[in-house]
Scaffold this motif. Structure first.
Motif, mmCIF file in Angstrom:
data_model
loop_
_atom_site.group_PDB
_atom_site.id
_atom_site.type_symbol
_atom_site.label_atom_id
_atom_site.label_comp_id
_atom_site.label_asym_id
_atom_site.label_seq_id
_atom_site.Cartn_x
_atom_site.Cartn_y
_atom_site.Cartn_z
ATOM 1 N N GLY A 174 11.501 -7.978 128.901
ATOM 2 C CA GLY A 174 10.860 -6.797 128.338
ATOM 3 C C GLY A 174 9.384 -6.737 128.681
ATOM 4 O O GLY A 174 8.973 -7.062 129.795
ATOM 5 N N THR A 175 8.576 -6.335 127.733
ATOM 6 C CA THR A 175 7.131 -6.193 127.970
ATOM 7 C C THR A 175 6.368 -7.479 127.653
ATOM 8 O O THR A 175 5.136 -7.478 127.615
ATOM 9 N N THR A 176 7.075 -8.579 127.429
ATOM 10 C CA THR A 176 6.433 -9.859 127.127
ATOM 11 C C THR A 176 7.016 -10.950 128.009
ATOM 12 O O THR A 176 8.057 -10.769 128.650
ATOM 13 N N ARG A 177 6.344 -12.082 128.040
ATOM 14 C CA ARG A 177 6.935 -13.269 128.650
ATOM 15 C C ARG A 177 7.971 -13.852 127.700
ATOM 16 O O ARG A 177 8.084 -13.443 126.547
ATOM 17 N N GLN A 178 8.695 -14.850 128.197
ATOM 18 C CA GLN A 178 9.683 -15.488 127.333
ATOM 19 C C GLN A 178 9.022 -16.260 126.200
ATOM 20 O O GLN A 178 9.646 -16.495 125.159
ATOM 21 N N ASP A 179 7.747 -16.674 126.385
ATOM 22 C CA ASP A 179 7.053 -17.381 125.315
ATOM 23 C C ASP A 179 6.377 -16.430 124.337
ATOM 24 O O ASP A 179 5.705 -16.870 123.406
ATOM 25 N N GLY A 180 6.538 -15.098 124.546
ATOM 26 C CA GLY A 180 5.996 -14.126 123.617
ATOM 27 C C GLY A 180 4.676 -13.522 124.017
ATOM 28 O O GLY A 180 4.189 -12.605 123.337
ATOM 29 N N GLU A 181 4.052 -13.989 125.093
ATOM 30 C CA GLU A 181 2.776 -13.424 125.518
ATOM 31 C C GLU A 181 2.967 -11.985 125.993
ATOM 32 O O GLU A 181 3.865 -11.684 126.782
ATOM 33 N N ILE A 182 2.132 -11.080 125.506
ATOM 34 C CA ILE A 182 2.257 -9.656 125.814
ATOM 35 C C ILE A 182 1.749 -9.395 127.231
ATOM 36 O O ILE A 182 0.636 -9.801 127.585
ATOM 37 N N LEU A 183 2.545 -8.701 128.043
ATOM 38 C CA LEU A 183 2.189 -8.384 129.423
ATOM 39 C C LEU A 183 1.912 -6.907 129.643
ATOM 40 O O LEU A 183 1.191 -6.556 130.582
ATOM 41 N N ALA A 184 2.503 -6.035 128.843
ATOM 42 C CA ALA A 184 2.355 -4.596 129.069
ATOM 43 C C ALA A 184 2.472 -3.868 127.738
ATOM 44 O O ALA A 184 2.892 -4.439 126.717
ATOM 45 N N PHE A 185 2.113 -2.595 127.767
ATOM 46 C CA PHE A 185 2.204 -1.765 126.572
ATOM 47 C C PHE A 185 3.653 -1.342 126.334
ATOM 48 O O PHE A 185 4.495 -1.365 127.236
ATOM 49 N N ASP A 186 3.922 -0.923 125.105
ATOM 50 C CA ASP A 186 5.263 -0.461 124.751
ATOM 51 C C ASP A 186 5.619 0.834 125.474
ATOM 52 O O ASP A 186 6.797 1.189 125.572
ATOM 53 N N SER A 187 4.621 1.541 125.983
ATOM 54 C CA SER A 187 4.892 2.790 126.701
ATOM 55 C C SER A 187 5.740 2.574 127.947
ATOM 56 O O SER A 187 6.419 3.496 128.412
ATOM 57 N N GLU A 188 5.714 1.355 128.507
ATOM 58 C CA GLU A 188 6.549 1.068 129.677
ATOM 59 C C GLU A 188 8.034 1.138 129.308
ATOM 60 O O GLU A 188 8.845 1.740 130.022
ATOM 61 N N GLY A 189 8.400 0.525 128.196
ATOM 62 C CA GLY A 189 9.787 0.598 127.753
ATOM 63 C C GLY A 189 10.183 1.999 127.345
ATOM 64 O O GLY A 189 11.313 2.445 127.606
ATOM 65 N N ILE A 190 9.254 2.729 126.708
ATOM 66 C CA ILE A 190 9.554 4.101 126.294
ATOM 67 C C ILE A 190 9.782 4.986 127.522
ATOM 68 O O ILE A 190 10.692 5.825 127.543
ATOM 69 N N ALA A 191 8.968 4.803 128.569
ATOM 70 C CA ALA A 191 9.119 5.616 129.782
ATOM 71 C C ALA A 191 10.474 5.380 130.440
ATOM 72 O O ALA A 191 11.150 6.334 130.871
#
Length: 206
Positions: A104-121
């Motif tokens: 998703g928008t994070t790494r497997q360790d939970g670090e955020i890589l992108a905004f939620d707008s990427e998944g929404i798009a």
């Protein structure tokens, strides 16, 4: 006869229609790709070197298969949205298969890589195109990738054995030197994000 054969060879490389060696004229169908032209040019010169390896994602795309194998960063989302829109223009009734192995928008360790707008798009595009989309969890679907998995058509959502699909709890960034009102605003944003994520998933699987 020699000039006719040369004219026919030029036609094969997509330049113009010409007469064949038998004296009959013919029309060229779809033009050759650049790779086909290079390979045929080498064969015409007697060059038997091995052609370059194929582009595997492009071969999958030719079979109407879209592969999500990275986190949903902006470059990946932009490419997948473009692929879905292009496949719809090729035929709105033709099925599309999407293979998913992403955190998703994070790494497997939970670090955020992108905004939620990427998944929404991406999920909004999947709901916008008219093609029936089948989704397959190849190994990992976490966060927004799990929502993408749920946006497959009913009856066409699948997961391979031992694959993982999971929704993560929203993470609140460290407060640092923020004021109490700023922490409260961020808490409201995280809560709204969780509600929106669950709403999107319920609409898709509904």
């Amino acid at each position: 006869m020699q000039s006719l054969c040369k004219a026919n060879m030029h036609t094969q490389f997509g330049q113009q229609p010409a007469a064949s060696c038998s004296g009959r004229t013919h029309l060229v169908g779809r033009p050759f790709s650049r790779r086909q032209v290079v390979v045929q040019a080498r064969m015409a010169r007697g060059d038997r070197r091995k052609p370059p390896p194929p582009d595997l994602p492009s071969l999958l795309f030719d079979q109407r298969i879209v592969y999500l194998g990275m986190p949903l960063v902006p470059a990946v989302t932009e490419l997948m949205v473009a692929e879905l829109l292009y496949l719809e223009k090729q035929g709105a009734a033709l099925p599309i298969e999407m293979l998913i192995n992403s955190s998703g928008t994070t790494r497997q360790d939970g670090e955020i890589l992108a905004f939620d707008s990427e998944g929404i798009a991406l999920t909004s595009t999947m709901g916008f195109v008219k093609n029936p989309i089948s989704t397959v969890n190849m190994g990992l679907a976490v966060g927004w990738s799990a929502v993408v998995l749920g946006y497959g058509k009913k009856g066409l959502r699948k997961s391979l054995p031992h694959s993982l699909a999971m929704l993560q709890q929203p993470r609140v960034p460290p407060t640092g030197q923020r004021q109490a009102i700023e922490v409260h605003i961020k808490w409201r944003e995280v809560l709204d994000y969780k509600r929106e994520l669950l709403r999107c998933l319920s609409l898709a699987t509904g």
